[in-house]
Motif scaffolding. Structure first.
Motif, PDB file in Angstrom:
ATOM      1  N   GLN A   1      36.929  43.764  44.209  1.00 24.57           N
ATOM      2  CA  GLN A   1      37.111  44.217  42.836  1.00 24.57           C
ATOM      3  C   GLN A   1      38.214  45.264  42.745  1.00 24.57           C
ATOM      4  N   GLN A   2      39.058  45.097  41.712  1.00 25.10           N
ATOM      5  CA  GLN A   2      40.168  46.019  41.500  1.00 25.10           C
ATOM      6  C   GLN A   2      39.920  46.852  40.248  1.00 25.10           C
ATOM      7  N   GLN A   3      40.518  48.029  40.233  1.00 24.85           N
ATOM      8  CA  GLN A   3      40.457  48.894  39.069  1.00 24.85           C
ATOM      9  C   GLN A   3      41.836  48.939  38.407  1.00 24.85           C
ATOM     10  N   PHE A   4      41.846  48.776  37.080  1.00 27.63           N
ATOM     11  CA  PHE A   4      43.107  48.794  36.345  1.00 27.63           C
ATOM     12  C   PHE A   4      43.060  49.950  35.343  1.00 27.63           C
ATOM     13  N   ASN A   5      44.069  50.787  35.402  1.00 33.59           N
ATOM     14  CA  ASN A   5      44.104  51.993  34.574  1.00 33.59           C
ATOM     15  C   ASN A   5      44.677  51.670  33.196  1.00 33.59           C
ATOM     16  N   ILE A   6      43.994  50.783  32.499  1.00 30.15           N
ATOM     17  CA  ILE A   6      44.393  50.415  31.142  1.00 30.15           C
ATOM     18  C   ILE A   6      43.133  50.260  30.308  1.00 30.15           C
ATOM     19  N   PRO A   7      43.239  50.489  29.000  1.00 33.69           N
ATOM     20  CA  PRO A   7      42.037  50.429  28.159  1.00 33.69           C
ATOM     21  C   PRO A   7      41.531  48.998  27.990  1.00 33.69           C
ATOM     22  N   GLU A   8      40.214  48.828  28.088  1.00 28.28           N
ATOM     23  CA  GLU A   8      39.598  47.528  27.871  1.00 28.28           C
ATOM     24  C   GLU A   8      38.325  47.707  27.058  1.00 28.28           C
ATOM     25  N   ASN A   9      37.993  46.690  26.303  1.00 33.66           N
ATOM     26  CA  ASN A   9      36.718  46.643  25.596  1.00 33.66           C
ATOM     27  C   ASN A   9      36.065  45.309  25.913  1.00 33.66           C
ATOM     28  N   LYS A  10      35.209  45.292  26.935  1.00 32.39           N
ATOM     29  CA  LYS A  10      34.643  44.044  27.414  1.00 32.39           C
ATOM     30  C   LYS A  10      33.568  43.489  26.476  1.00 32.39           C
ATOM     31  N   LYS A  11      33.172  44.283  25.473  1.00 34.30           N
ATOM     32  CA  LYS A  11      32.218  43.764  24.505  1.00 34.30           C
ATOM     33  C   LYS A  11      32.910  42.915  23.450  1.00 34.30           C
ATOM     34  N   ASN A  12      34.233  43.020  23.414  1.00 36.43           N
ATOM     35  CA  ASN A  12      34.991  42.314  22.390  1.00 36.43           C
ATOM     36  C   ASN A  12      35.582  41.033  22.948  1.00 36.43           C
ATOM     37  N   SER A  13      34.828  40.345  23.796  1.00 33.11           N
ATOM     38  CA  SER A  13      35.243  39.084  24.399  1.00 33.11           C
ATOM     39  C   SER A  13      36.519  39.289  25.207  1.00 33.11           C
ATOM     40  N   GLY A  14      37.289  38.236  25.487  1.00 33.07           N
ATOM     41  CA  GLY A  14      38.495  38.358  26.294  1.00 33.07           C
ATOM     42  C   GLY A  14      38.693  37.172  27.202  1.00 33.07           C
ATOM     43  N   ILE A  15      39.228  37.409  28.411  1.00 31.94           N
ATOM     44  CA  ILE A  15      39.501  36.343  29.367  1.00 31.94           C
ATOM     45  C   ILE A  15      38.771  36.646  30.671  1.00 31.94           C
ATOM     46  N   TYR A  16      38.176  35.607  31.244  1.00 29.55           N
ATOM     47  CA  TYR A  16      37.391  35.757  32.463  1.00 29.55           C
ATOM     48  C   TYR A  16      38.276  35.578  33.707  1.00 29.55           C
ATOM     49  N   ALA A  17      37.934  36.335  34.743  1.00 29.53           N
ATOM     50  CA  ALA A  17      38.584  36.185  36.048  1.00 29.53           C
ATOM     51  C   ALA A  17      37.520  36.344  37.128  1.00 29.53           C
ATOM     52  N   CYS A  18      37.836  35.904  38.335  1.00 29.61           N
ATOM     53  CA  CYS A  18      36.897  36.000  39.447  1.00 29.61           C
ATOM     54  C   CYS A  18      37.042  37.330  40.178  1.00 29.61           C
ATOM     55  N   VAL A  19      35.934  37.810  40.691  1.00 26.57           N
ATOM     56  CA  VAL A  19      35.931  38.892  41.674  1.00 26.57           C
ATOM     57  C   VAL A  19      35.406  38.256  42.957  1.00 26.57           C
ATOM     58  N   PRO A  20      36.305  37.846  43.865  1.00 23.57           N
ATOM     59  CA  PRO A  20      35.877  37.054  45.033  1.00 23.57           C
ATOM     60  C   PRO A  20      34.993  37.854  45.976  1.00 23.57           C
ATOM     61  N   GLY A  21      34.163  37.125  46.704  1.00 27.62           N
ATOM     62  CA  GLY A  21      33.379  37.714  47.773  1.00 27.62           C
ATOM     63  C   GLY A  21      34.018  37.408  49.116  1.00 27.62           C
ATOM     64  N   ILE A  22      33.846  38.301  50.072  1.00 21.76           N
ATOM     65  CA  ILE A  22      34.435  38.127  51.396  1.00 21.76           C
ATOM     66  C   ILE A  22      33.464  37.346  52.279  1.00 21.76           C
ATOM     67  N   VAL A  23      34.001  36.322  52.945  1.00 21.50           N
ATOM     68  CA  VAL A  23      33.188  35.533  53.870  1.00 21.50           C
ATOM     69  C   VAL A  23      33.844  35.556  55.252  1.00 21.50           C
ATOM     70  N   ARG A  24      33.033  35.304  56.253  1.00 25.18           N
ATOM     71  CA  ARG A  24      33.539  35.205  57.628  1.00 25.18           C
ATOM     72  C   ARG A  24      33.378  33.758  58.108  1.00 25.18           C
ATOM     73  N   LEU A  25      34.490  33.164  58.524  1.00 30.54           N
ATOM     74  CA  LEU A  25      34.493  31.808  59.045  1.00 30.54           C
ATOM     75  C   LEU A  25      34.655  31.852  60.560  1.00 30.54           C
ATOM     76  N   THR A  26      33.830  31.090  61.271  1.00 30.15           N
ATOM     77  CA  THR A  26      33.936  31.017  62.729  1.00 30.15           C
ATOM     78  C   THR A  26      33.904  29.551  63.141  1.00 30.15           C
ATOM     79  N   LEU A  27      34.906  29.141  63.918  1.00 32.54           N
ATOM     80  CA  LEU A  27      35.017  27.762  64.387  1.00 32.54           C
ATOM     81  C   LEU A  27      34.665  27.698  65.864  1.00 32.54           C
ATOM     82  N   TYR A  28      33.852  26.678  66.223  1.00 32.49           N
ATOM     83  CA  TYR A  28      33.419  26.501  67.608  1.00 32.49           C
ATOM     84  C   TYR A  28      33.755  25.084  68.080  1.00 32.49           C
ATOM     85  N   GLN A  29      34.081  24.976  69.359  1.00 33.69           N
ATOM     86  CA  GLN A  29      34.099  23.688  70.052  1.00 33.69           C
ATOM     87  C   GLN A  29      32.894  23.695  70.990  1.00 33.69           C
TER      88      GLN A  29
END
Length: 356
Positions: free
Chosen positions: A277-305
């Protein structure tokens, strides 16, 4: 992932208008009551494996059963054999449309034009800005394989005229010995006809070595090598613990993960429960609808032979995070630029032109 820009001209909102955004279900998409606006999707993150597989094809020589007697080569194989193995791999990520994260945005107004850019399959890429470009996976450059030289053309006339395989093998060994002796004489300067310079000497030595190698292959056989690139993609929605994703068969190369003739390769995926998650130093009003974006989660991938760990990676994945609304007031009051990562749906750029 190929990004195709599709431009939608809508009108910027004024202070007295609204920006609406809502989640859209498939049933609503299919109904006649679909509200006005631009439909967009957020992505989920897919994994792409690019596998370099080497195929070795061994062909025995016609004199293979005499290899130990004449050349003291033990254990020379008598049958043709094929062997495939993984020599290298690369992993890359791509974004695909997440049908469970579908939204509609309706930008209204009279004084400005908003430009919404989506991918070919409707994933939101940018608003009033240039979409982020993702480099395509570089293709592996294959070196053209050389055809093995025909060793029979190096046989002496006497060996070619022999009527039995045993006699041909015996004469071939004598020919190899003569070539080795001549090579030694050239090196020591004792040959009857010596080359005039070092370049010519080297050429003659190379030709002798090539001939000896070809004649020896009649006894010990030869192996052809070929490398191909194979591609596997998957898009996990949950954690994985050592799940088979592909197998490599010695005889047939890449096979289905359920084909037990191949060596298994496993993938584990662990949700680290961390977010980007990032912080943006600009005014927002999330109650007034808007545009959706993802806040990704971190995963760990491990490959085995089998039981051997080959590699481990930490990556942001869209589907292991959550969706966040970025406020309509921001888009209503100021010209705003938004760029999303096409792989993770995360915000790469959010900038409002706020007058000082």
């Amino acid at each position: 992932m190929k990004l195709v820009r599709i431009l939608f001209s809508t009108v910027w909102v004024l202070c007295c208008t609204t920006v609406s955004a809502q989640a859209i279900s498939q049933s609503l998409l299919d109904s006649e009551k679909m509200p006005e606006g631009t439909v967009y999707y957020l992505p989920k993150t897919a994994i792409h494996f690019y596998l370099l597989i080497e195929k070795d094809t061994y062909t025995p020589g016609i004199f293979s059963k005499y290899a130990e007697r004449y050349l003291q080569e033990k254990g020379v194989r008598q049958e043709k054999d094929v062997n495939h193995r993984l020599v290298n791999f690369q992993l890359s990520l791509a974004g695909v449309r997440d049908t469970s994260r579908c939204f509609i945005v309706n930008l209204k107004g009279k004084n400005a034009t908003a430009e919404i850019k989506r991918s070919e399959d409707g994933v939101l890429l940018a608003v009033n800005d240039t979409a982020m470009q993702i480099e395509a996976h570089p293709s592996y450059h294959f070196t053209p394989k050389k055809k093995p030289q025909d060793p029979m053309k190096f046989l002496s006339a006497e060996a070619l005229a022999a009527t039995s395989t045993a006699r041909k093998a015996e004469l071939t060994v004598l020919q190899i010995a003569e070539l080795q002796e001549h090579r030694q004489q050239l090196i020591t300067g004792e040959a009857e006809e010596m080359p005039t310079d070092k370049a010519q000497l080297q050429f003659m030595l190379d030709e002798i070595d090539r001939t000896i190698e070809a004649l020896r292959s009649l006894f010990i056989g030869y192996t052809e090598k070929e490398i191909t690139e194979q591609h596997i993609a998957l898009c996990p929605d949950k954690e994985m613990k050592r799940e088979v994703i592909f197998r490599i068969s010695k005889q047939r190369g890449l096979v289905d993960k359920n084909d037990y003739s191949g060596i298994p390769y496993y993938l584990s995926l662990e949700d680290l429960h961390q977010h980007t998650q990032q912080q943006f130093n600009i005014p927002e009003n999330k109650k007034n609808s808007g545009i959706y974006a993802c806040v990704p989660g971190i995963v760990r991938l491990t490959l085995y032979q089998e039981d051997k760990q080959l590699a481990t990676y930490n990556y942001p994945f869209a589907q292991f995070g959550f969706v966040e609304l970025h406020g309509g007031t921001l888009f209503k009051k100021y010209p705003t630029h938004l760029v999303l990562n096409p792989i993770t749906g995360a915000i790469e750029k959010l900038k409002a032109e706020i007058p000082e």
